[in-house]
Write an enzyme that holds these catalytic residues in place. Structure first.
Site, mmCIF file in Angstrom:
data_model
loop_
_atom_site.group_PDB
_atom_site.id
_atom_site.type_symbol
_atom_site.label_atom_id
_atom_site.label_comp_id
_atom_site.label_asym_id
_atom_site.label_seq_id
_atom_site.Cartn_x
_atom_site.Cartn_y
_atom_site.Cartn_z
ATOM 1 C CG HIS A 268 -2.057 0.879 1.248
ATOM 2 N ND1 HIS A 268 -2.408 1.668 0.192
ATOM 3 C CD2 HIS A 268 -2.927 1.195 2.247
ATOM 4 C CE1 HIS A 268 -3.433 2.428 0.527
ATOM 5 N NE2 HIS A 268 -3.763 2.169 1.774
ATOM 6 C CG HIS A 307 -4.233 0.393 -8.426
ATOM 7 N ND1 HIS A 307 -5.568 0.374 -8.104
ATOM 8 C CD2 HIS A 307 -3.633 1.236 -7.563
ATOM 9 C CE1 HIS A 307 -5.755 1.202 -7.096
ATOM 10 N NE2 HIS A 307 -4.602 1.729 -6.739
ATOM 11 C CG ASP A 363 2.900 4.165 -4.584
ATOM 12 O OD1 ASP A 363 2.921 5.194 -3.898
ATOM 13 O OD2 ASP A 363 2.035 3.288 -4.490
HETATM 14 C C1 LIG Z 1 -1.180 -3.354 -6.165
HETATM 15 C C2 LIG Z 1 -1.297 -4.868 -6.091
HETATM 16 C C3 LIG Z 1 -1.140 -5.302 -4.615
HETATM 17 C C4 LIG Z 1 -2.678 -5.302 -6.613
HETATM 18 O O1 LIG Z 1 -2.766 -6.644 -6.446
HETATM 19 P P1 LIG Z 1 -4.005 -7.555 -6.873
HETATM 20 O O2 LIG Z 1 -5.103 -6.739 -7.427
HETATM 21 O O3 LIG Z 1 -4.309 -8.439 -5.706
HETATM 22 O O4 LIG Z 1 -3.425 -8.365 -8.082
HETATM 23 P P2 LIG Z 1 -2.854 -9.838 -8.018
HETATM 24 O O5 LIG Z 1 -1.859 -9.956 -6.898
HETATM 25 O O6 LIG Z 1 -4.031 -10.772 -8.003
HETATM 26 O O7 LIG Z 1 -2.094 -9.937 -9.402
HETATM 27 C C5 LIG Z 1 -2.681 -10.376 -10.611
HETATM 28 C C6 LIG Z 1 -1.583 -10.957 -11.477
HETATM 29 O O8 LIG Z 1 -0.638 -9.933 -11.834
HETATM 30 C C7 LIG Z 1 0.640 -10.210 -11.281
HETATM 31 N N1 LIG Z 1 1.148 -8.961 -10.714
HETATM 32 C C8 LIG Z 1 0.411 -8.010 -10.062
HETATM 33 N N2 LIG Z 1 1.200 -6.967 -9.743
HETATM 34 C C9 LIG Z 1 2.429 -7.272 -10.215
HETATM 35 C C10 LIG Z 1 3.660 -6.575 -10.185
HETATM 36 N N3 LIG Z 1 3.747 -5.366 -9.632
HETATM 37 N N4 LIG Z 1 4.730 -7.159 -10.767
HETATM 38 C C11 LIG Z 1 4.615 -8.385 -11.330
HETATM 39 N N5 LIG Z 1 3.486 -9.089 -11.379
HETATM 40 C C12 LIG Z 1 2.398 -8.544 -10.823
HETATM 41 C C13 LIG Z 1 0.408 -11.254 -10.202
HETATM 42 O O9 LIG Z 1 1.547 -12.061 -9.993
HETATM 43 C C14 LIG Z 1 -0.755 -12.024 -10.785
HETATM 44 O O10 LIG Z 1 -0.243 -12.853 -11.796
HETATM 45 P P3 LIG Z 1 -0.858 -14.333 -11.990
HETATM 46 O O11 LIG Z 1 -2.266 -14.102 -12.445
HETATM 47 O O12 LIG Z 1 0.031 -14.968 -13.015
HETATM 48 O O13 LIG Z 1 -0.785 -15.013 -10.661
HETATM 49 C C15 LIG Z 1 -0.205 -5.554 -6.955
HETATM 50 O O14 LIG Z 1 -0.338 -5.148 -8.300
HETATM 51 C C16 LIG Z 1 1.198 -5.266 -6.447
HETATM 52 O O15 LIG Z 1 1.706 -5.989 -5.563
HETATM 53 N N6 LIG Z 1 1.897 -4.212 -7.012
HETATM 54 C C17 LIG Z 1 3.185 -3.832 -6.548
HETATM 55 C C18 LIG Z 1 3.052 -3.028 -5.279
HETATM 56 C C19 LIG Z 1 2.541 -1.622 -5.555
HETATM 57 O O16 LIG Z 1 3.025 -0.936 -6.447
HETATM 58 N N7 LIG Z 1 1.559 -1.205 -4.733
HETATM 59 C C20 LIG Z 1 1.032 0.151 -4.795
HETATM 60 C C21 LIG Z 1 -0.402 0.184 -5.200
HETATM 61 S S1 LIG Z 1 -0.910 1.870 -5.395
#
Ligand SMILES: CC(C)(COP(=O)(O)OP(=O)(O)OC[C@H]1O[C@@H](n2cnc3c(N)ncnc32)[C@H](O)[C@@H]1OP(=O)(O)O)[C@@H](O)C(=O)NCCC(=O)NCCS
Length: 429
Positions: A268, A307, A363
């Protein structure tokens, strides 16, 4: 003829139910009447991490993740970033309308005159180790504010709520600046009421021996715009924490401490800090392809990408990328920008990221700007918490005034052992 209902047939019993559809939702409580047998509890919906559950009706922030739209009270984020100020935007979030000239003047005056914190806060900070993480200190000090303002418990009194809202908005920059000065061992710099919200924040952070601190107007405005962009984002993890904890009717300082704790997590508010660490780890533009390969192989994530809601370019990232140029014109270019741009270029062409709709989020570039402005990396999530306080408070107040809301208490699907008898210690394997 189409009706706004959902017909459900329970194949266990053959019974048929008509569930009303309102605003694109069915009410989870309408499922309760669906029972396999008369003494059955009734059907529940199962939705870990709230992927498809609306927990409230809100009139504050609108996001269309597929189109990359973000609006506060109907105003597009791009227009607010161009024309508004952070304090005016905070007023909008909290009151629902943009202020008139007189309302804005009174609002800014009140926030400006609540910036001081009790001297004991300084002693509280002294209890932290020199290397304490600023977010840990912020969680502690925001929570501690509740002990200084016992009137904050009067959450049903509109005037008492208003005072706490003014205090929280006003004191967050002071707490943040004090804990920064604690980390670097500098004497605390007190608020300067002649300066703007962000100008004064820069003053409290960076003032040294000069009689009067003069913030650079470009950096002061850039910080104000960053604060506008971070002010609210509907039902994210920390807003949900604010609402859930606030639903117990605890005071807003304690609820804000919980929201701050939620924001501390790397998924987050900790993400921009994680982006910078990732860029450091990559080290050079040439290492980007190898790094992307590792991410695709499941060895870590591309921080600042992806996201839960945006499945398109995060509109805040577009604005921040533009802002970066203005800031770098004053501070000099952050050398990590080249690595970031290369990362974005490669990721946006790569099937892995394209098919998963992973685009840069807020971010990805904000950390580069913060670093160029001399903010230490550890302080980044604090720079997120300050403006987000306006959003948290707007969400908190909306929750309190919503007659449909009660103490937040989800259900569970129990999958543990069935009833069994206690085994005395000497008879355990
Ligand atoms: C923001 C976040 C937590 C959203 O997560 P979410 O909606 O739960 O998405 P998921 O974790 O289900 O990811 C969906 C798919 O994309 C992939 N993915 C998501 N974010 C990714 C990232 N930043 N880098 C690589 N792969 C990513 C996941 O591995 C998953 O792949 P799969 O379907 O092969 O298993 C996630 O994108 C993330 O961890 N991003 C990096 C952290 C970040 O920048 N957070 C700030 C948000 S404002």
């Amino acid at each position: 003829m189409a009706t706004d209902t959902l017909t459900v047939i329970d194949n266990r019993t053959g019974r048929r139910y008509e569930l009303p559809i309102t605003h694109g939702t069915i009410r989870a409580m309408d499922l309760r009447q669906i029972k396999g047998a008369a003494d059955d509890f009734g059907l529940m919906s199962y939705d870990p991490a709230f992927l498809n559950t609306a927990s409230c009706q809100s009139r504050i922030t609108y996001i269309d993740g597929d189109r990359g739209v973000l609006e506060y009270r109907g105003y597009p984020i791009e227009q607010l970033a161009e024309h508004s100020t952070y304090l005016e935007t905070a007023y909008l979030l909290l009151h629902g309308e943009l202020p008139t000239g007189r309302q804005l003047e009174a609002w800014v005056d009140s926030i400006t005159h609540h910036t001081m914190v009790h001297e004991n806060i300084k002693r509280l900070l002294e209890g932290f180790r020199y290397d304490a993480h600023p977010m840990g200190m912020l969680v502690g000090t925001v929570g501690a504010l509740s002990t200084f303002y016992p009137d904050a418990k009067q959450i049903h009194d509109p005037r008492a709520r208003e005072i706490q809202i003014h205090r929280l908005l006003a004191k967050l920059p002071t707490l943040a600046a004090f804990l920064y000065r604690h980390s670097v061992g500098m004497p605390y710099a007190y608020p300067d009421n002649d300066l703007s919200y962000t100008g004064n924040f820069l003053n409290m952070l960076f003032k040294t021996t000069e009689v009067k601190y003069k913030p650079d107007p470009t950096l002061e405005r850039a910080l104000d715009v960053l604060f506008i962009l971070h002010a609210d984002h509907e039902q994210n993890c920390s807003a949900n924490a604010m609402r859930a904890v606030g639903s117990s009717h605890v005071d807003p300082y304690s609820a804000s401490a919980a929201a701050t704790a939620a924001l501390y997590g790397p998924l987050h508010g900790g993400a921009n800090e994680a982006v910078l660490r990732m860029l450091d780890q990559i080290g050079a533009k040439d290492h980007v392809p190898a790094f992307v390969q590792k991410v695709k192989a499941g060895e870590g994530r591309l921080m600042g990408f992806g996201h839960r809601v945006y499945k398109n370019y995060d509109p805040r990232a577009t604005l921040i990328k533009r802002l970066a140029d203005q800031v770098f014109a004053v501070t000099g270019r952050n050398p990590k920008l080249d690595i970031a741009l290369e990362l974005e270029r490669i990721a946006l062409q790569d099937d892995y990221f394209v098919t998963r709709k992973l685009y840069p989020n807020v971010d990805f570039y904000s950390g580069l700007i913060y670093q160029a402005m001399r903010f230490p990396v550890d302080l980044f999530p604090v720079l997120f918490a300050i403006p987000r306080t306006a959003g948290w408070l707007a969400q908190w107040q909306e929750m309190l005034l919503d007659p449909e809301q009660k103490i937040a208490r989800p259900r569970q699907v129990y999958r543990g052992p069935g009833r069994r008898d206690y085994v005395p210690l000497e008879r355990r394997g």
